[in-house]
Design a protein around this motif. Structure first.
Motif, short mmCIF file in Angstrom:
data_model
loop_
_atom_site.label_atom_id
_atom_site.label_comp_id
_atom_site.label_asym_id
_atom_site.label_seq_id
_atom_site.Cartn_x
_atom_site.Cartn_y
_atom_site.Cartn_z
N ASP A 1 0.28 -7.95 2.35
CA ASP A 1 0.55 -6.48 2.46
C ASP A 1 1.80 -6.13 2.31
O ASP A 1 2.22 -4.91 2.05
CB ASP A 1 -0.10 -5.77 3.69
CG ASP A 1 0.26 -6.64 5.07
OD1 ASP A 1 1.45 -7.05 5.14
OD2 ASP A 1 -0.62 -6.73 6.04
N GLY B 1 0.81 -1.07 0.01
CA GLY B 1 -0.03 0.16 0.14
C GLY B 1 0.84 1.29 0.06
O GLY B 1 0.53 2.15 -0.65
N TRP C 1 -4.44 -2.02 1.32
CA TRP C 1 -3.20 -2.33 0.68
C TRP C 1 -3.55 -3.09 -0.73
O TRP C 1 -2.79 -2.77 -1.66
CB TRP C 1 -2.15 -3.14 1.54
CG TRP C 1 -1.23 -2.05 2.27
CD1 TRP C 1 0.12 -2.28 2.61
CD2 TRP C 1 -1.80 -1.11 3.22
NE1 TRP C 1 0.52 -1.04 3.51
CE2 TRP C 1 -0.71 -0.36 3.88
CE3 TRP C 1 -2.76 -0.38 3.60
CZ2 TRP C 1 -0.65 0.59 4.64
CZ3 TRP C 1 -2.99 0.62 4.36
CH2 TRP C 1 -1.77 1.13 4.93
#
Length: 964
Positions: A616, A578, A629
């Motif tokens: 993530d 992210g 993310w």
């Protein structure tokens, strides 16, 4: 050039297939008598986990880039200039095998694959004729850097011949390598050529000596890797491990007296017993805990509760006294002075699955507390074992730096500054009787790379290195979550050492210990290693503070560009999916690098075997999912395609996007909302974002991800019938958000609905900002939310991090409120500048995460998710915005925001840049724009401003092939 088929085999040495923290060297001498000349020569190489390669003693490169084991990357180095035709040549490789999974590596096997080709003929390829030897100088039980990374080092140069890289070295006593199999065997199912350029190798010197001190460390220090000692199978993953148990030892006191026991990185539960009595009088800061105890002569049984939610950080323990003391193992003469009791219970956390906590009421665990001796523990003897030396070392550089019983400041001799310069001069380091000498070296700003020095010192002299990011007026912000250290033990005489372990820092604390004679420091330096970029973008304006903020944003972004974007060069060095969406946009406006963005986006679907929702951080052994993310990754894929015009990339990524979206939609509940267990994060601020339930900002970003996935599919030429489902779900989801998550009384979206159906009573600016960005709010709601942007209700949770500020700035820009954005940038990032920042901090000073320690300004002092100002100053103040696919059309609409002038450049994906310069006097603007001739310009003066526009076009060179 035609790719020559691999003849090399994967090789390793020793008995263990995946040894913990093992450095191993490989060598091969090959004959080039038949080669009078060399036209083309290459070294193709890969390793598990990392390598440093040399040809005839000259370092040719490091690698490989991080990868999933099933798609192992390899490097190709051109080495013709280093070969000696008509004679013998040697390739030598240091391989550092981690032996544990972390946040940028998934455990495989120790392995090296290498092949030298000269004029399309293979002259050397790894097989069982290569020689190998474990590096005896490197201590395999040296501390973990952090739970996210691999290991620091303790290097005893007396035990190793640094000539091993040279042609003349005699390796006849080394063992023969062991063949593991051909390409495609083992965990490395496929080989993939490196997809980005090699990183930079810039030798940089310090700027000044910060301080000189006479120091004495605690009498005894140790570091223990409790995670792997308690739960050995956790080496195969990087998930959090919960366990309950005890650590015990015997303190031997030849005479009565006071002993101070210290924990330089915290004492975990502060449940510690001596001879069955619970210790009560703890003191020290939250991360540094100590207690004093007066003990009679004799032996004393010490037991401590080490139960923890352990992600892999090392455990530090130390003791100090003015009288002799020692520790011994309660089970007799063993490798270490400690025993382990338990774990009585343990669990592994995986974010996407429901897991139970450990049973802290376990009968054996409770009954075992507070034992007076081993005799009281006979009934659980099957739960007791000695601590292995593999997880223990008394070389604790971190502990000796955090806890310094004696630290006296001295003025700095002028001659000490000589070692900072690239000259033959040296500086003799002052020595103190029965004490150590510490110098703190300032590199001027944050750096990332490989640190080295050249010294002349007596045999056995210890050089301790400790890297920290922040100092001010004598205060040191210790890296409690990072053992950013190494120890070097001198072989005697003049010698050099360069650590092969990447580190990020600004200050290097060098401590000379145990010197029996003069120690001369010739140089200390950092080999700065980052993704190769040029400063294609630029920005300056009439406000010096904004200029400084743009510069720290630029420097931060560069330091956080390695073989992927990373969150920070110190603590984690992790590719957080992210974070990289925002980092990619910032990079577009500063450097214009493309390969690194494409590489990052391609790495994400490799996690599908661990979670169809995608992890993530990748590639990683931590099975953790932050749904936002993944949504940001989808958005970033479209943004890359729009930025570059690369339609083929859209086609490539669409199946992976569709795959994870289909799995996310399985978590839509009966109310039409996304309800999912995961790390449901957006900001560090105390917004209501439970790990299970309906989280509003997450639902909003899913709407945007669904819509933008549809746009990417259209670019890829996917038939509309194949994407209509996602368009319909986006509409239904947006309606469900309106129906279920809007609070008409408060005129705002609630933060969440908890798993038990309870509606959150928390309202946050974060959620309102995201509602605007994702275009879900209705017209009257939208007007209300836009008012909140500039006049947020005091009862709402406020923006809590520079990362969330990026989305806030997007909303301000989209609604024409750029002046508020600049005000916020000046206030928050200007506060960093005021505190001496040279890079952007992970958090704003003293946010809720830091309030337990008022001296802690932030955790990471260099964090790329915070570098947003460089992007927005280029977009808003300069006014440069992409207006068509692939930047074929560009809109220029400066927003002065009270500035008198500004100038700068924004790089284009096809090369060249848009250059803008404007000056404003009263209501008249002089605006000059330069752009390549094939870029259509739409230039607009600010509303209410008159002036003159000048355009300059630049020609593009015809396509040509680069030489070499």
């Amino acid at each position: 050039m035609f790719e020559i088929p691999w003849t090399a085999k994967w090789v390793w040495g020793g008995i263990e297939e995946s040894p913990r923290n093992e450095w191993r060297c490989f060598r091969k001498t090959f004959d080039m008598t038949a080669n009078a000349t060399v036209t083309e020569a290459e070294l193709r190489i890969s390793a598990d986990s990392r390598y440093v390669a040399y040809v005839n003693g000259v370092r040719v490169g490091r690698g490989p880039v991080r990868s999933w084991p099933a798609e192992q990357f390899y490097d190709t180095h051109r080495i013709g200039h280093l070969l000696k035709p008509g004679g013998l040549n040697t390739i030598a490789v240091l391989v550092m095998h981690f032996g544990v999974s972390n946040f940028y590596y998934v455990r495989g096997l120790g392995g090296l694959l290498a092949e030298v080709t000269v004029d399309d003929k293979t002259l050397a390829a790894t097989d069982d004729s290569w020689r190998t030897e474990k590096v005896a100088a490197q201590l395999t039980s040296s501390p973990r850097l952090s739970g996210q990374q691999a290991f620091s080092e303790v290097y005893d140069a007396r035990r190793w011949d640094e000539g091993w890289r040279e042609l003349e070295f005699d390796d006849s006593t080394w063992s023969l390598a062991r063949e593991l199999g051909p390409v495609g065997s083992g965990p490395w199912k496929a080989l993939v050529p490196r997809d980005i350029p090699f990183l930079t190798e810039e030798k940089l010197y310090p700027s000044r000596i910060e301080s000189l001190q006479r120091v004495i460390p605690p009498a005894w220090t140790a570091t223990i890797d409790l995670r792997y000692a308690m739960c050995p199978s956790s080496a195969d993953h990087a998930n959090k491990v919960n366990y309950i148990g005890y650590l015990a030892t015997v303190l031997v006191m030849p005479e009565a007296g006071k002993v101070t026991l210290g924990f330089p990185n915290g004492a975990r539960n502060e449940q510690l017993w001596i001879d069955g009595q619970l210790v009560q009088d703890w003191y020290g800061a939250s991360r540094e805990r100590f207690f004093d105890v007066h003990l009679d002569a004799g032996e004393h049984f010490i037991q401590m509760d080490i139960s923890w939610r352990d992600h892999g950080h090392p455990f530090h323990i130390a003791a100090d006294a003015k009288i002799p003391f020692s520790f011994r193992c309660p089970m007799g003469d063993r490798e270490t002075p400690f025993i382990l009791m338990g774990p009585f219970d343990e669990t592994v956390e995986i974010d996407t699955q429901v897991t139970r906590g450990v049973n802290v009421n376990d009968r054996d665990f409770i009954r075992s507390a507070g034992a007076k001796s081993m005799l009281e523990l006979e009934w659980i003897q099957d739960q007791i074992r000695p601590l292995s030396a593999s997880f223990y070392t008394e070389h604790d550089v971190f502990g000796a730096n955090v806890w310094r019983p004696v630290a006296e400041l001295y003025s700095i001799p002028q001659q000490l500054e000589r070692c900072l310069l690239a000259t033959p001069e040296y500086a003799e380091i002052p020595r103190f009787t029965d004490c150590d000498t510490e110098i703190v070296i300032d590199f001027g700003k944050q750096r990332s790379g490989f640190h080295g020095f050249e010294i002349e010192a007596p045999e056995g002299t210890i050089i301790d290195f400790y890297g920290i990011e922040y100092m001010k007026a004598g205060f040191r912000q210790h890296t409690y979550a990072l053992d950013n250290t190494f120890r070097y033990i001198s072989r005697g005489g003049r010698q050099s050492y360069e650590s092969p372990v990447r580190r990020g820092l600004r200050y290097a604390v060098l401590t000379v210990r145990g010197a029996t004679g003069p120690v001369k420091l010739f140089e200390t330096y950092v080999i700065q290693s980052t993704y190769p970029v040029v400063d294609a973008g630029s920005f300056q304006c009439s406000d010096p503070l904004l200029n400084d903020i743009w510069e720290i944003s630029r420097h931060t972004t560069r330091l956080c560009m390695e073989d992927t974007f990373v969150d920070c060069p110190a603590y984690e060095q992790t590719f957080w999916v992210g974070d990289s969406r925002n980092e990619a946009l910032i990079n577009y406006y500063i450097f214009g690098a493309l390969d690194i963005v494409k590489r990052c986006l391609r790495l994400v679907p490799g996690s599908k075997d661990l979670s169809p929702l995608y992890l993530d951080q990748v590639p990683s052994g931590w099975t953790s999912v932050i749904p936002n993310w993944t949504f940001f990754w989808m958005i970033a894929c479209l943004e890359y395609v729009e930025h570059t015009g690369d339609r083929a990339f859209a086609t490539e990524m669409w199946p992976s996007i569709r795959y994870t979206l289909e799995h996310y939609l399985q978590h839509i509940n009966k109310d039409g909302l996304l309800e999912i267990r995961g790390w449901n994060l957006l900001d560090w601020a105390p917004i209501d974002q439970p790990d299970n339930g309906v989280v509003t900002h997450q639902n909003l970003f899913l709407v945007k991800a669904l819509r933008q996935a549809g746009e990417l599919a259209m670019v890829a030429g996917i038939p509309s019938r194949d994407i209509v489902e996602f368009e319909q779900v986006a509409s239904l989801l947006a309606k469900a958000i309106q129906d279920k998550l809007w609070d008409e009384d408060r005129k705002a979206y609630i933060d969440c609905i908890h798993e038990d159906g309870r509606r959150s009573n928390i309202y946050s600016m974060q959620t309102q900002v995201v509602a605007l960005l994702c275009d879900v709010a209705q017209s009257d709601q939208k007007e209300q939310l836009e008012r909140y942007l500039v006049d947020p209700p005091a009862s709402f949770v406020q923006i809590g991090s520079p990362f969330m500020a990026f989305f806030y700035y997007e909303a301000l820009e989209a609604t024409g409120r750029e002046s508020f954005m600049l005000e916020d940038i000046r206030r928050n990032f200007g506060g960093m500048i005021q505190q001496g920042a040279t890079t952007c901090w992970e958090l704003y000073p003293n946010t809720h995460e830091n309030k337990a320690d008022p001296l802690l300004l932030t955790r990471s002092h260099c964090h790329a998710w915070s570098a947003g100002p460089a992007y927005f100053l280029g977009r808003s103040v300069l006014g440069v915005k992409r207006d068509a696919f692939g930047w074929k059309k560009v809109r220029i609409e400066p927003v002065p925001c009270g500035l008198r002038w500004a100038r700068g450049a924004v790089p284009l994906p096809d090369g060249g840049a848009i250059e803008v310069e404007w000056q404003l006097e009263e209501n008249e603007m002089l605006l000059r724009v330069s752009a390549p001739e094939d870029v259509e310009l739409d230039i607009r003066l600010p509303e209410g401003i008159t002036g003159r526009i000048t355009t300059v076009t630049t020609k593009r060179l015809p396509s040509f092939e680069l030489c070499g």
